[in-house]
Scaffold this motif. Structure first.
Motif, short mmCIF file in Angstrom:
data_model
loop_
_atom_site.label_atom_id
_atom_site.label_comp_id
_atom_site.label_asym_id
_atom_site.label_seq_id
_atom_site.Cartn_x
_atom_site.Cartn_y
_atom_site.Cartn_z
N GLY A 20 0.79 -1.22 0.00
CA GLY A 20 0.00 0.00 0.00
C GLY A 20 0.83 1.28 0.00
O GLY A 20 0.40 2.30 -0.55
N ASP A 23 1.21 2.66 -3.41
CA ASP A 23 0.00 3.29 -3.97
C ASP A 23 -0.19 4.70 -3.40
O ASP A 23 -0.50 5.64 -4.12
CB ASP A 23 -1.23 2.44 -3.66
CG ASP A 23 -1.18 1.10 -4.39
OD1 ASP A 23 -0.96 1.11 -5.60
OD2 ASP A 23 -1.35 0.07 -3.73
N ILE A 306 -6.92 -11.65 -2.57
CA ILE A 306 -5.65 -11.20 -3.15
C ILE A 306 -4.87 -10.62 -1.98
O ILE A 306 -5.29 -9.62 -1.39
CB ILE A 306 -5.86 -10.10 -4.21
CG1 ILE A 306 -6.81 -10.57 -5.30
CG2 ILE A 306 -4.52 -9.66 -4.80
CD1 ILE A 306 -7.44 -9.44 -6.09
N GLN A 312 -0.55 -11.07 9.56
CA GLN A 312 -1.39 -9.86 9.65
C GLN A 312 -2.73 -10.02 8.94
O GLN A 312 -3.75 -9.45 9.33
CB GLN A 312 -0.64 -8.67 9.04
CG GLN A 312 -1.47 -7.40 8.99
CD GLN A 312 -1.00 -6.41 7.94
OE1 GLN A 312 0.16 -6.41 7.55
NE2 GLN A 312 -1.90 -5.57 7.49
N SER A 365 0.50 -11.00 -9.35
CA SER A 365 0.01 -10.72 -10.70
C SER A 365 -1.03 -9.61 -10.68
O SER A 365 -2.15 -9.81 -10.21
CB SER A 365 -0.60 -11.98 -11.33
OG SER A 365 -1.33 -11.62 -12.49
N MET A 381 -11.42 -10.65 3.54
CA MET A 381 -10.27 -10.00 4.20
C MET A 381 -10.44 -10.10 5.72
O MET A 381 -10.96 -9.19 6.35
CB MET A 381 -10.19 -8.52 3.81
CG MET A 381 -9.38 -8.26 2.56
SD MET A 381 -9.31 -6.51 2.12
CE MET A 381 -7.72 -6.02 2.78
N GLY A 389 -5.84 -0.96 4.06
CA GLY A 389 -6.33 -2.00 3.16
C GLY A 389 -6.89 -1.34 1.92
O GLY A 389 -7.56 -0.30 1.99
P1 ADP Z 1 -0.61 -4.39 2.30
O1 ADP Z 1 0.02 -3.08 1.92
O2 ADP Z 1 -0.67 -4.64 3.77
O3 ADP Z 1 -0.09 -5.56 1.54
P2 ADP Z 1 -3.01 -3.28 1.05
O4 ADP Z 1 -4.39 -3.89 0.87
O5 ADP Z 1 -2.95 -1.93 1.66
O6 ADP Z 1 -2.17 -4.33 1.88
O7 ADP Z 1 -2.28 -3.19 -0.33
C1 ADP Z 1 -1.94 -4.36 -1.01
C2 ADP Z 1 -1.88 -4.06 -2.48
O8 ADP Z 1 -1.07 -5.05 -3.10
C3 ADP Z 1 -3.22 -4.15 -3.14
O9 ADP Z 1 -3.24 -3.25 -4.23
C4 ADP Z 1 -3.27 -5.60 -3.61
O10 ADP Z 1 -4.13 -5.79 -4.70
C5 ADP Z 1 -1.86 -5.83 -3.99
N1 ADP Z 1 -1.45 -7.23 -3.91
C6 ADP Z 1 -1.13 -7.94 -2.80
N2 ADP Z 1 -0.76 -9.19 -3.13
C7 ADP Z 1 -0.84 -9.28 -4.47
C8 ADP Z 1 -0.59 -10.33 -5.42
N3 ADP Z 1 -0.17 -11.54 -5.04
N4 ADP Z 1 -0.78 -10.04 -6.73
C9 ADP Z 1 -1.20 -8.83 -7.12
N5 ADP Z 1 -1.46 -7.82 -6.27
C10 ADP Z 1 -1.29 -8.03 -4.97
#
Ligand code: ADP
Length: 484
Positions: A20, A23, A306, A312, A365, A381, A389
């Motif tokens: 995150g 992003d 995903i 966590q 992916s 979740m 999240g």
């Molecule tokens: P964290 O930062 O704790 O992992 P977040 O929900 O804030 O959780 O952000 C996770 C981001 O990473 C989301 O955009 C999620 O779709 C992406 N993501 C996590 N694991 C994967 C994966 N295996 N493949 C593609 N995207 C993933």
């Protein structure tokens, strides 16, 4: 008022993303820049970035700069790279001996040095550019030392005389704990009394705690998480400091990048849909099932996940809840994720035990993530804790009903559905307990069997707006309060 902001981050989407933080960093650069603010974002030139098709320039006057960390000197240069689709640029700190590895993060005991270098580089580049930031915005443990350095090592420089510091906690679970022998590198000559003395006596320095102690403003990525981390259960050993700084701590929910995550114009999907085209979503579900080798069936709900496979994320609850649920309830499951080997084995085993009903794709992916958001009926979740999240907010927009635990940003972004009034956007459970997960899934499956009610729930979610434009205004307001 246009603000001058120096922003420090370990990762930024789409250049380098592990979670995150990437992003948030990308969105803040994009939207702060678009709003007319002068943002200088510094991040490592991770080796993986070199291969990307970016518009990138070496900065002539930011080449061959030395940074001294403890007894060692590192030489780096800086490139700027355009954030695609914008006219905003990021500054990439290029030091192959430090950032040249394959992955963004390493398990090396030297890890902290990489980020001390990034932090020094940000200060030094401001000096070389004669850029006087009003806001110095650090993120997570990696750059949490910046507020301390603003008050110590770089205090002599009038360039920073009016600079106020901000630290955003994206995840309190990662703290950057280093041995006390790193003190000279961390302090750069400043007084040892500035370190947390109990920790020092225990032979440690906690870099995140330094940020919590010395930043002028602390933010975290949801209002609920801001409250939760001030207590022992979620405070990860830092709750005493967070309580002491309670007045300086605010929660600002992360936004969603709807240019990337909207089923009405998703680049990675062959067909698009809005709240009144749910037939398209049903067709995408069929294609997803076929692609994943799952049995077709519109009446059987498909649950998507995903996630990083880390404690966590509440995976322990699923170890107990899912085998029994799969044995007794008719649903299928599509999981995309990677992480702890034991969790990967669990999902791989589940897929073997339930061919045609459970698919596990081990890995990362982006493309499959979009498909799972679009093609699933529900999104699970069950996090133990969740600073913000993102996937639950993506799910809302994709008409994929989130099933979440009431914690952190999940609590702030998903409202429990009330079948009586027809209000609410998801299924929310309270307890960190497998029984609660079973209750939540069963509740979702019951609602799914009532098409009119289900459509209402789906459309409630699709009408939610978590766009970044609004959140970025919250950051600007927080900056302005700090400068007032
Ligand atoms: P964290 O930062 O704790 O992992 P977040 O929900 O804030 O959780 O952000 C996770 C981001 O990473 C989301 O955009 C999620 O779709 C992406 N993501 C996590 N694991 C994967 C994966 N295996 N493949 C593609 N995207 C993933």
């Amino acid at each position: 008022m246009a603000l001058r902001i120096c922003f420090l981050t370990a990762e930024m989407a789409p250049f380098a993303k592990a979670g995150g933080l990437a992003d948030v960093s990308g969105a803040l650069l994009r939207y702060l820049h678009a709003a007319g603010h002068d943002v200088r974002l510094f991040m490592p030139f991770h080796a993986s970035i070199a291969a990307l098709p970016l518009e990138r320039h070496a900065v002539g006057f930011l080449a061959g700069i030395d940074a001294r960390i403890g007894t060692r000197t590192y030489r780096y240069s800086v490139h700027t790279a355009r954030l695609p689709g914008t006219d905003a640029f990021a500054y990439l700190v290029d030091c192959p001996e430090v950032f040249g590895g394959e992955s963004i993060y390493t398990a090396s005991p030297d890890e902290y040095r990489r980020y001390l270098l990034l932090t020094h580089a940000a200060f030094q580049c401001c000096q070389h550019m004669a850029f006087a930031p009003q806001i110095l915005h650090a993120n997570d443990w990696h750059t949490a030392v910046a507020p301390l350095w603003l008050r110590t090592i770089y205090r002599w420089d009038k360039l920073f005389a009016a600079t106020r510091s901000v630290l955003t906690i994206h995840n309190l679970g990662y703290q950057g704990i280093v041995g006390a022998e790193a003190a000279p590198e961390v302090l750069g000559g400043a007084d040892r009394m500035l370190l947390h003395q109990d920790e020092l006596r225990a032979g440690q320095i906690n870099l995140l705690r330094l940020g919590l102690l010395y930043a002028d403003l602390l933010t975290t990525v949801s209002p609920s998480y801001a409250r939760e981390i001030q207590g022992a259960e979620y405070g990860a050993g830092l709750d005493d400091t967070l309580r002491a700084r309670s007045g300086a701590l605010v929660g600002i929910l992360n936004g969603v990048d709807y240019q990337e995550w909207d089923p009405r114009n998703d680049r990675l999907l062959p067909r698009h849909y809005g709240a009144n085209q749910l037939g398209v979503k049903a067709a995408l579900k069929e294609e997803l099932l076929a692609r994943l080798g799952l049995a077709s069936g519109t009446r059987r709900p498909l649950v998507g996940m995903i996630t990083r496979l880390a404690a966590q994320k509440g995976i322990d609850l699923l170890l107990e809840a899912l085998p029994q649920m799969l044995a007794t309830q008719d649903f299928s499951l599509a999981v995309l994720g990677s992480g702890d080997a034991a969790y990967e084995r669990f999902f791989a085993g589940l897929a073997r035990a339930h061919p045609g009903r459970v698919a596990f794709h081990q890995g990362y992916s982006e493309e499959l993530a979009h498909w799972i958001e679009a093609g699933s009926d529900m999104f699970l979740m069950p996090s133990r804790y969740e600073p913000c999240g993102l996937n639950q907010m993506y799910s809302l927009r994709y008409g994929t009903v989130p099933i979440v635990r009431r914690t952190g940003g999940l609590a702030d972004s998903v409202q429990p559905f009330d079948a009586g009034s027809g209000s609410g956007t998801g299924i929310v459970f309270n307890d960190y307990d497998p029984q609660a997960v079973r209750w939540a899934l069963t509740t979702a499956f019951d609602l799914y069997r009532r098409p009119g009610t289900w459509r209402r729930l789906v459309q409630n979610g699709m009408s939610q707006d978590f766009s970044w434009q609004r959140r970025v205004q919250d950051y600007v307001a927080a900056y302005e309060r700090l400068l007032a």
